[in-house]
Write a protein that holds these residues in place. Structure first.
Motif, PDB file in Angstrom:
ATOM      1  N   HIS A  76       0.831  -1.204   0.000  1.00 20.34           N
ATOM      2  CA  HIS A  76       0.000   0.000   0.000  1.00 20.34           C
ATOM      3  C   HIS A  76       0.868   1.257   0.000  1.00 20.34           C
ATOM      4  N   TRP A 115      -1.485   8.501  -7.565  1.00 15.31           N
ATOM      5  CA  TRP A 115      -1.647   7.639  -6.398  1.00 15.31           C
ATOM      6  C   TRP A 115      -2.041   8.420  -5.160  1.00 15.31           C
ATOM      7  N   ASP A 145      -3.599   3.429  -1.390  1.00 16.32           N
ATOM      8  CA  ASP A 145      -3.839   2.670  -2.624  1.00 16.32           C
ATOM      9  C   ASP A 145      -3.055   1.359  -2.600  1.00 16.32           C
ATOM     10  N   VAL A 202      -1.048  -1.368  -4.559  1.00 12.93           N
ATOM     11  CA  VAL A 202      -0.283  -1.370  -5.803  1.00 12.93           C
ATOM     12  C   VAL A 202       0.674  -2.562  -5.835  1.00 12.93           C
ATOM     13  N   PRO A 204      -1.942  -0.727 -10.475  1.00 10.21           N
ATOM     14  CA  PRO A 204      -2.952  -1.161  -9.517  1.00 10.21           C
ATOM     15  C   PRO A 204      -2.975  -2.678  -9.399  1.00 10.21           C
ATOM     16  N   GLU A 243      -0.665  -2.208 -18.431  1.00  8.28           N
ATOM     17  CA  GLU A 243      -1.975  -1.893 -17.841  1.00  8.28           C
ATOM     18  C   GLU A 243      -3.072  -1.915 -18.894  1.00  8.28           C
TER      19      GLU A 243
END
Length: 334
Positions: A79, A90, A94, A96, A118, A288
């Motif tokens: 996190h 960010w 969050d 990650v 993410p 992504e």
């Protein structure tokens, strides 16, 4: 302005390399908590991936790039607990996973914000820690550099390694015909389960003959090197490509380049760690967009071998270098 959680400690537990050598040189230590600079984030590490480059660094054969942490560890999940100036994507808290320049074997790790991704929907942090190093490497070398296309014959050596299990699944998802080598019937069975059309036990079969019988490989991804280099050339189809990403058995070999010229073969290779922040950010963006939806849909997934506590990093390295593992090894940090 740097934003940080208010409960952060001043120090953290880490695993450092006491001196170049075997797994036993990995020892616990305490270090000051790093602070993110411009464009960086600080991650409270939940899990850290264990990879071959970590062992090379531990042995004194793979120095960190300038400015990188001297601690081993090139990928982690966790996190975000601090955000440096200039970071807009960010937020604190969050979840990650990230490609790191080093420093993953620690309770907290820094990385450029654009090298974090993410955690794919529905995936646990344990599995997410296994994504960055292998997927960045495979995407760069199989797709960008190797130019793999649907319908082509693709051979990956070390099919049950972290790189191998990733390459098999990604190439299959792209519509390629996938072939893999492995060192036991059990490992060959694992390759078939992941989507390989044919798995070749290199202890009992000749991969050159196997690929020639299929018309030759259009693309080969190799991390073995040594005597495999001239054999890979023979296993390629005309106009085939060989991408070299490591040399587990040595970087030097004698090769007759007449065959390379006559058959219009391409031999190339790359290493990921020395590439620029901007290049790695571009790879992250492509992953992504193109790969993360496949992970979220469960069409591909990291193959997990084993988990060790952070203070047993030496045992994790021994497991990896014993070559009996299938898939990824992780360190449980928090």
């Amino acid at each position: 302005m740097t934003r940080m959680m208010t409960d952060l400690p001043e120090t953290m537990r880490v695993i450092e390399i006491s001196t170049p050598g075997g797994p036993e040189v990995l020892v616990p230590a305490i270090r000051a908590l790093p602070v993110p600079g411009y464009g960086e984030i600080l991650i409270r590490v939940a899990f850290a991936g264990v990879n071959r480059p970590d062992a090379l660094q531990r042995a004194g054969n793979y120095a960190p790039p300038p400015g990188a942490s001297p601690l081993p560890g090139l990928e982690a999940s966790g996190h975000v607990v601090a955000v440096g100036e200039g970071v807009t994507r960010w937020r604190l808290g969050d979840a990650v996973c990230a490609l790191l320049p080093g420093g993953g074997y620690a309770e907290y790790a820094l990385c450029p914000a654009d090298h974090a991704l993410p955690v794919p929907a529905g995936m646990a942090l344990r599995e997410a820690a296994c994504l960055p190093e292998t997927f960045f490497t495979v995407w760069t070398n199989v797709v960008q550099r190797g130019g793999l296309k649907a319908g082509e014959r693709f051979l990956v050596h070390g099919g049950t390694s972290g790189i191998g299990t990733t390459a098999i699944q990604l190439a299959k998802a792209m519509g390629a015909r996938v072939f893999a080598t492995a060192g036991s019937d059990e490992k060959c069975a694992a390759c078939l389960t992941l989507g390989a059309e044919r798995a070749i036990n290199y202890r009992t079969e000749d991969f050159v003959s196997a690929l020639k019988a299929e018309g030759g490989a259009d693309l080969i991804l190799d991390m073995v090197g040594g005597s495999y280099l001239p054999r890979n050339v023979k296993a390629l189809a005309d106009d085939g490509r060989l991408v070299q990403i490591a040399f587990l058995t040595g970087p030097k070999v004698e090769l007759n380049f007449a065959e390379v010229m006559v058959r219009r073969l391409t031999i190339t290779g790359s290493t990921l760690r020395p590439r620029t922040v901007e290049v790695k950010a571009g790879i992250a963006a492509e992953l992504e967009r193109e790969v993360w939806p496949l992970l979220a849909a469960g069409k591909i997934a990291p193959v997990m071998d084993s988990e060790f506590p952070l203070d047993q990093a030496a045992a994790a390295h021994a497991r990896m270098e014993g070559s009996s593992h299938i898939g990824k090894i992780v360190l449980r940090v928090t």
